[in-house]
Design a protein around this motif. Structure first.
Motif, PDB file in Angstrom:
ATOM      1  N   VAL A 145     -22.611  72.144  22.897  1.00 52.23           N
ATOM      2  CA  VAL A 145     -23.434  70.728  23.031  1.00 52.23           C
ATOM      3  C   VAL A 145     -23.485  70.382  21.676  1.00 52.23           C
ATOM      4  O   VAL A 145     -24.144  70.937  20.554  1.00 52.23           O
ATOM      5  CB  VAL A 145     -24.702  71.487  23.629  1.00 52.23           C
ATOM      6  N   SER A 146     -22.720  69.275  21.883  1.00 59.60           N
ATOM      7  CA  SER A 146     -22.453  68.616  20.298  1.00 59.60           C
ATOM      8  C   SER A 146     -23.640  67.756  19.438  1.00 59.60           C
ATOM      9  O   SER A 146     -23.625  66.767  20.261  1.00 59.60           O
ATOM     10  CB  SER A 146     -21.526  68.445  19.860  1.00 59.60           C
ATOM     11  N   ASP A 147     -23.467  68.489  18.010  1.00 54.03           N
ATOM     12  CA  ASP A 147     -25.123  66.865  18.251  1.00 54.03           C
ATOM     13  C   ASP A 147     -24.518  65.843  17.136  1.00 54.03           C
ATOM     14  O   ASP A 147     -23.055  65.485  17.004  1.00 54.03           O
ATOM     15  CB  ASP A 147     -25.796  67.948  16.688  1.00 54.03           C
ATOM     16  N   LEU A 154     -15.978  69.300  13.340  1.00 56.98           N
ATOM     17  CA  LEU A 154     -16.312  69.545  14.493  1.00 56.98           C
ATOM     18  C   LEU A 154     -16.112  68.996  15.767  1.00 56.98           C
ATOM     19  O   LEU A 154     -16.067  69.938  16.108  1.00 56.98           O
ATOM     20  CB  LEU A 154     -18.296  70.228  14.163  1.00 56.98           C
ATOM     21  N   ILE A 155     -16.231  67.483  15.597  1.00 56.58           N
ATOM     22  CA  ILE A 155     -16.472  67.014  16.935  1.00 56.58           C
ATOM     23  C   ILE A 155     -14.739  67.563  17.284  1.00 56.58           C
ATOM     24  O   ILE A 155     -14.389  67.790  18.048  1.00 56.58           O
ATOM     25  CB  ILE A 155     -16.181  65.587  16.100  1.00 56.58           C
ATOM     26  N   VAL A 166     -20.938  68.275  26.351  1.00 50.64           N
ATOM     27  CA  VAL A 166     -22.130  67.496  26.145  1.00 50.64           C
ATOM     28  C   VAL A 166     -22.477  66.597  24.776  1.00 50.64           C
ATOM     29  O   VAL A 166     -22.980  68.349  23.451  1.00 50.64           O
ATOM     30  CB  VAL A 166     -23.104  68.010  26.772  1.00 50.64           C
ATOM     31  N   VAL A 167     -22.582  65.517  23.816  1.00 51.26           N
ATOM     32  CA  VAL A 167     -23.259  64.782  23.337  1.00 51.26           C
ATOM     33  C   VAL A 167     -24.511  64.585  23.498  1.00 51.26           C
ATOM     34  O   VAL A 167     -24.561  63.585  23.550  1.00 51.26           O
ATOM     35  CB  VAL A 167     -22.366  63.987  22.052  1.00 51.26           C
ATOM     36  N   VAL A 168     -25.909  64.967  22.506  1.00 51.87           N
ATOM     37  CA  VAL A 168     -26.845  64.511  22.386  1.00 51.87           C
ATOM     38  C   VAL A 168     -26.793  63.684  21.248  1.00 51.87           C
ATOM     39  O   VAL A 168     -25.707  63.900  20.122  1.00 51.87           O
ATOM     40  CB  VAL A 168     -27.581  66.099  22.264  1.00 51.87           C
ATOM     41  N   PRO A 169     -27.688  63.453  20.587  1.00 50.51           N
ATOM     42  CA  PRO A 169     -28.032  62.771  19.593  1.00 50.51           C
ATOM     43  C   PRO A 169     -28.412  63.151  18.613  1.00 50.51           C
ATOM     44  O   PRO A 169     -28.923  64.343  18.664  1.00 50.51           O
ATOM     45  CB  PRO A 169     -29.928  61.599  20.546  1.00 50.51           C
ATOM     46  N   THR A 192     -23.373  72.614  15.183  1.00 50.79           N
ATOM     47  CA  THR A 192     -24.474  71.137  14.342  1.00 50.79           C
ATOM     48  C   THR A 192     -24.410  71.468  12.710  1.00 50.79           C
ATOM     49  O   THR A 192     -23.537  72.593  12.374  1.00 50.79           O
ATOM     50  CB  THR A 192     -25.824  71.085  14.955  1.00 50.79           C
ATOM     51  N   ASP A 193     -24.241  70.333  12.078  1.00 48.91           N
ATOM     52  CA  ASP A 193     -24.197  69.602  10.524  1.00 48.91           C
ATOM     53  C   ASP A 193     -25.677  70.974  10.448  1.00 48.91           C
ATOM     54  O   ASP A 193     -26.464  69.978  10.711  1.00 48.91           O
ATOM     55  CB  ASP A 193     -23.931  69.060   9.924  1.00 48.91           C
TER      56      ASP A 193
END
Length: 404
Positions: A145-147, A154-155, A166-169, A192-193
């Motif tokens: 789950v990627s911010d 990170l991407i 899954v990319v979330v807002p 996340t950062d």
């Protein structure tokens, strides 16, 4: 059988004789990029005097990530020179061959102690640290789950992992929970950062950690822009949240920003370090960080540790600049000023440079379309007079391009 090689005349025949160039498409691509105002070119900094002598360099740098001004600190430079003299110019091989020196191990121990983790592993860049950590922790059977505000490293780590992503807002804890609740994969990783690099805002790390824990997921937090800036003594947002050394938490950070040198770090449990040594391809197959950078970064860390008020002074300077520039008060050392049009952002940055101010200019794909901006990074070693001058020049630049 005797091999037959072409003659010298044949080897030097015109390369285009009866041939096509499969890279011809690059001309149109480059022209289109330039027409959109998105072409980039490295700009060399001028330096007519010794490092740290800004009066000779002639420019005020508010574009780099040298937040604490330690890249030109005399003791940091001397430590780098000492390591260079002792260990040589390069590590000469992978860390797993002969590329590890005692300096690498000592710095790793010092970093782990500072960050409050059992262990740390040093990579040659923060980009490689993030790619290595993610690909070693998640694979094709797993969920990431990627911010939505994650850094490119990170991407790319997510993409290379071959996991379901899954990319979330950005900063949306409920979206993270929803993604974790619905998965049926082997393991889950949230990335996340802690401070978003573009605008300097903080992610909700404590809430993200709770979400990860509730669903048995690991949380990886990139503290690149938080080390030396946030938290007790500059230990980062994770420490600020009281989560240093917490189970199921991996911290990545860099020596290339507040520590003024180079290198990437992954910190966490001792077993994580062992796993990365065995599985992180960007560690195994990369030449170790050069000794001069290790020595310089280690001394910078010691300076930070000896002066725990340095991050607070940096934040006060960032607040001073933000108020003077009419911008939103920063949560870090970054102040982001939206221009909108990429060509206008370039023009504003050039206006500043022509007046001795180096500012960051961020355009797509670094930022979403329509949000090109000037990105100012405040440094702890800038005087109030310098910050006021920067604010005045930046304000004029923005007015000239119609951004104010």
């Amino acid at each position: 059988m005797t091999a037959v090689y072409p003659s010298v005349e044949q080897q030097t025949a015109p390369a285009d004789a009866g041939r096509t160039d499969p890279l011809a498409w690059l001309a149109a691509e480059t022209a289109a990029t330039a027409a959109a105002g998105l072409h980039r070119a490295p700009i060399a900094r001028r330096c007519d005097g010794p490092a740290g002598d800004r009066s000779q360099q002639g420019l005020v740098d508010v574009a780099s990530n040298d937040y604490l001004g330690l890249s030109t600190h005399p003791e940091v430079i001397a430590a780098g020179q000492g390591a260079l003299a002792r260990w040589g110019a390069g590590s000469t091989s992978s860390r797993l061959v002969v590329g590890t020196t005692q300096a690498h191990l000592d710095f790793e121990d010092a970093l782990a102690d500072f960050l409050g983790t059992p262990a740390a592993l040093l990579f040659s860049s923060g980009y490689l640290a993030n790619v290595g950590a993610i690909t070693a922790l998640a694979g094709s059977e797993d969920l990431i789950v990627s911010d939505g505000g994650s850094h490119a490293s990170l991407i790319d780590g997510c993409r290379l992992s071959r996991a379901q992503v899954v990319v979330v807002p950005r900063g949306d804890v409920q979206a993270v929970r929803a993604a974790l609740a619905g998965h049926a994969r082997r393991r889950a990783l949230v990335v996340t950062d802690s401070i978003y690099s573009i605008d300097g805002r903080c992610a909700p790390i404590a809430e993200l950690y709770d979400a990860a824990q509730d669903f048995g997921a690991t949380l990886l937090v990139d503290e690149a822009h938080a080390l030396g800036v946030r938290g007790p003594g500059g230990r980062g947002v994770v420490a600020e949240a009281g989560l240093s050394g917490a189970p199921g938490l991996v911290v990545t950070t860099v020596a290339s920003k507040s520590l003024g040198a180079q290198g990437g770090i992954v910190a966490g449990p001792a077993l994580l370090r062992e796993h990365l040594i065995d599985r992180a391809r960007s560690f195994i197959f990369d030449t170790g960080l050069n000794p001069a950078a290790v020595g310089a970064a280690h001394r910078a860390l010691e300076i930070l540790r000896a002066d725990p008020g340095l991050p607070q002074r940096l934040r006060a300077s960032a607040d001073l600049f933000a108020r003077a520039a009419g911008a939103e008060v920063s949560e870090s050392a970054v102040v982001s000023l939206i221009v909108g049009d990429p060509a206008a952002a370039v023009a504003a940055a050039q206006y500043c440079r022509d007046r001795g101010i180096l500012v960051g200019c961020f355009r797509p794909p670094s930022v979403p379309a329509g949000t090109s901006r000037l990105r100012v990074t405040v440094r702890a070693d800038l005087s109030a007079a310098e910050l006021t001058r920067v604010a005045e020049v930046v304000d004029t630049a923005l007015r000239r391009v119609g951004a104010r």
